[in-house]
Design an enzyme around this catalytic site. Structure first.
Site, short mmCIF file in Angstrom:
data_model
loop_
_atom_site.label_atom_id
_atom_site.label_comp_id
_atom_site.label_asym_id
_atom_site.label_seq_id
_atom_site.Cartn_x
_atom_site.Cartn_y
_atom_site.Cartn_z
N GLY A 35 -48.50 50.83 -27.87
CA GLY A 35 -48.75 50.81 -29.31
C GLY A 35 -48.56 52.15 -30.00
O GLY A 35 -48.55 52.21 -31.24
N VAL A 74 -41.65 51.55 -31.33
CA VAL A 74 -41.76 50.14 -31.72
C VAL A 74 -43.22 49.78 -32.04
O VAL A 74 -43.49 49.07 -33.01
CB VAL A 74 -41.19 49.21 -30.61
CG1 VAL A 74 -41.26 47.75 -31.04
CG2 VAL A 74 -39.75 49.60 -30.28
N GLY A 75 -44.15 50.32 -31.25
CA GLY A 75 -45.56 50.03 -31.47
C GLY A 75 -46.03 50.51 -32.84
O GLY A 75 -46.75 49.79 -33.56
N TYR A 88 -33.94 50.76 -14.51
CA TYR A 88 -34.61 50.18 -15.69
C TYR A 88 -34.16 48.73 -15.89
O TYR A 88 -34.98 47.84 -16.16
CB TYR A 88 -34.22 51.04 -16.88
CG TYR A 88 -34.64 50.62 -18.26
CD1 TYR A 88 -35.90 50.94 -18.76
CD2 TYR A 88 -33.74 49.96 -19.11
CE1 TYR A 88 -36.25 50.62 -20.06
CE2 TYR A 88 -34.09 49.64 -20.41
CZ TYR A 88 -35.35 49.97 -20.88
OH TYR A 88 -35.70 49.65 -22.17
N LYS A 116 -36.49 45.39 -15.93
CA LYS A 116 -36.61 44.61 -17.17
C LYS A 116 -36.17 43.16 -16.96
O LYS A 116 -36.78 42.22 -17.47
CB LYS A 116 -35.77 45.24 -18.29
CG LYS A 116 -36.38 46.50 -18.88
CD LYS A 116 -37.50 46.18 -19.85
CE LYS A 116 -38.01 47.41 -20.56
NZ LYS A 116 -39.21 47.14 -21.37
N VAL A 168 -32.80 51.02 -31.01
CA VAL A 168 -33.74 51.08 -32.13
C VAL A 168 -33.72 52.49 -32.74
O VAL A 168 -33.56 53.47 -32.01
CB VAL A 168 -35.18 50.77 -31.64
CG1 VAL A 168 -36.15 50.66 -32.81
CG2 VAL A 168 -35.21 49.51 -30.80
N ASP A 179 -20.13 58.78 -21.14
CA ASP A 179 -20.24 57.93 -22.33
C ASP A 179 -21.22 56.78 -22.10
O ASP A 179 -21.57 56.08 -23.04
CB ASP A 179 -18.87 57.31 -22.65
CG ASP A 179 -18.05 58.19 -23.58
OD1 ASP A 179 -18.63 59.00 -24.33
OD2 ASP A 179 -16.81 58.04 -23.57
#
Ligand code: NAP
Ligand code: GDP
Length: 324
Positions: A17, A21-22, A146, A150, A176, A280
């Site tokens: 949080g 994003v939180g 990762y 996920k 984001v 890249d």
């Protein structure tokens, strides 16, 4: 976005949080009237509990007894941190995700919305990528740790549904951008690292060093748009299958174009140098937002130029407390 009726007032625990994003979800809930009367929202940081540790995870769930969970906490970073620490990304995220999902199950949490990412998609694929294609081949080598951790959230969600009928689901945001990001030059994501670098280059009168060729393409979503969409998913979306939260394919832009937007927003007129000796990463990971559009045909995304402008202003104003 109206809310469907809930059985009782929700007590929502948001892991992660305190992050990009939180903080956006907190803003939506507390500043934009996203909260319904009687609801309680709790925003956790790693100081409340290290979710890698199952004991601390259980203790924080015991303390707050949530009915709903938005699970954002993760070891997160940009391309170059992933390339250095794939093992740590794999192990931390596997543990965090299993601890959060299984504790939620044990404590009778009604709904969990977890966060995947479009960078976990298969590397060799056809475009655009949609929600049915997550497991269709290995992820890009740069962030395989990762990505596999996920991807297992999606597998685990299906298993909770099969064995217990739970509605534990996941969202798949693209890259984001927004306030409260990690602006660290070595470890941050592309736009936040470049905003900090551009700020430095302007201050020092030095060239701006962009990593790689500038040719890779990305879809960026403003954190507040993502926050609004995740709150909608919590309230309205009833599928276990994940949903991509993204701007349209036509909004995908090159890193070079994004650099130009940052330079304009920060009034940077110095030289821009592309260090083509650096990786890249994935050249593109174009995601389809057709499923989202079937649910929310009229959702209006903040144009990227505006999102970058607002993020740059936030960074300049909050330089002393920003994560750099
Ligand atoms: P962020 O700004 O780095 O925030 C990460 C959050 O996770 C922070 O609140 C952090 O707490 C918490 N956290 C990290 N390790 C923890 C641990 N061991 N125990 C408890 N909490 C821990 O990251 P973000 O960009 O908001 O990412 C949120 C979610 O969105 C993640 O699941 C990420 O994979 C996903 N996502 C992000 C992007 C992107 O471009 N940023 C794109 C797609 C998906 P502290 O503040 O205390 O460190
Ligand atoms: P990704 O979208 O998952 O690959 O992760 P990033 O947000 O780290 O973006 C990586 C892309 O941005 C690659 O094409 C990099 O070459 C490019 N890039 C350019 N400059 C930077 C920088 O300063 N930091 C990062 N992280 N990426 C950069």
């Amino acid at each position: 976005m109206e809310s469907k009726s809930q059985a009782g007032p929700m007590r929502v625990l948001v892991t992660g949080g305190s992050g990009l994003v939180g903080k956006a979800i907190e803003h939506v809930v507390q500043q934009e009237g996203g909260k319904v009367d009687g609801e309680e929202w709790i925003f956790l940081s790693s100081k409340d509990a290290d979710l890698v540790d199952v004991g601390q995870t259980r203790a924080v769930f015991e303390k707050y007894r949530p009915t709903h969970v938005i699970h954002l906490a993760a070891k997160v970073g940009g391309l170059y941190l992933h390339m250095r620490e794939n093992l740590q990304f794999l192990r931390d995220n596997i543990k965090i995700n299993d601890n959060v999902l299984h504790t939620a199950h044990e404590m009778g949490v009604t709904k969990v919305v977890s966060c995947l990412s479009s960078c976990i998609f298969p590397d060799k694929t056809t475009y655009p990528i949609d929600e049915t294609m997550i497991h269709n081949g290995p992820p890009h080598d740069s962030n395989f740790g990762y990505s596999h951790a996920k991807r297992m959230i999606d597998v685990q969600n299906r298993a909770y549904f099969q064995q217990y009928g739970h509605c534990y689901t996941a969202v798949i945001p693209t890259n984001v951008v927004g306030p409260f990001d990690n602006f660290n030059i070595e470890n941050g994501h592309v736009l936040s690292a470049l905003i900090n670098k551009t700020h430095e280059a302007k201050k020092e009168g030095t060239p701006l060093n962009v990593c790689g060729t500038g040719a890779p393409r990305r879809q960026f979503i403003y954190s507040l748009d993502l926050g609004r969409l995740i709150v909608w998913v919590l309230r309205e979306y009833e599928e276990v299958e994940p949903i991509i939260l993204s701007v349209g394919e036509e909004e995908e832009i090159s890193i070079k174009d994004a650099v130009d937007m940052i330079a304009e927003a920060l009034d940077f007129e110095g030289k821009i140098h592309f260090d083509t000796t650096l990786s890249d990463g994935q050249m593109k990971k174009t995601a389809s937002n057709a499923k989202l559009r079937r649910y929310l045909p009229d959702f209006s995304f903040t144009p990227l130029k505006e999102a970058i402008k607002m993020t740059c202003s936030w960074f300049e104003i909050n330089y002393d407390k920003a994560r750099i």
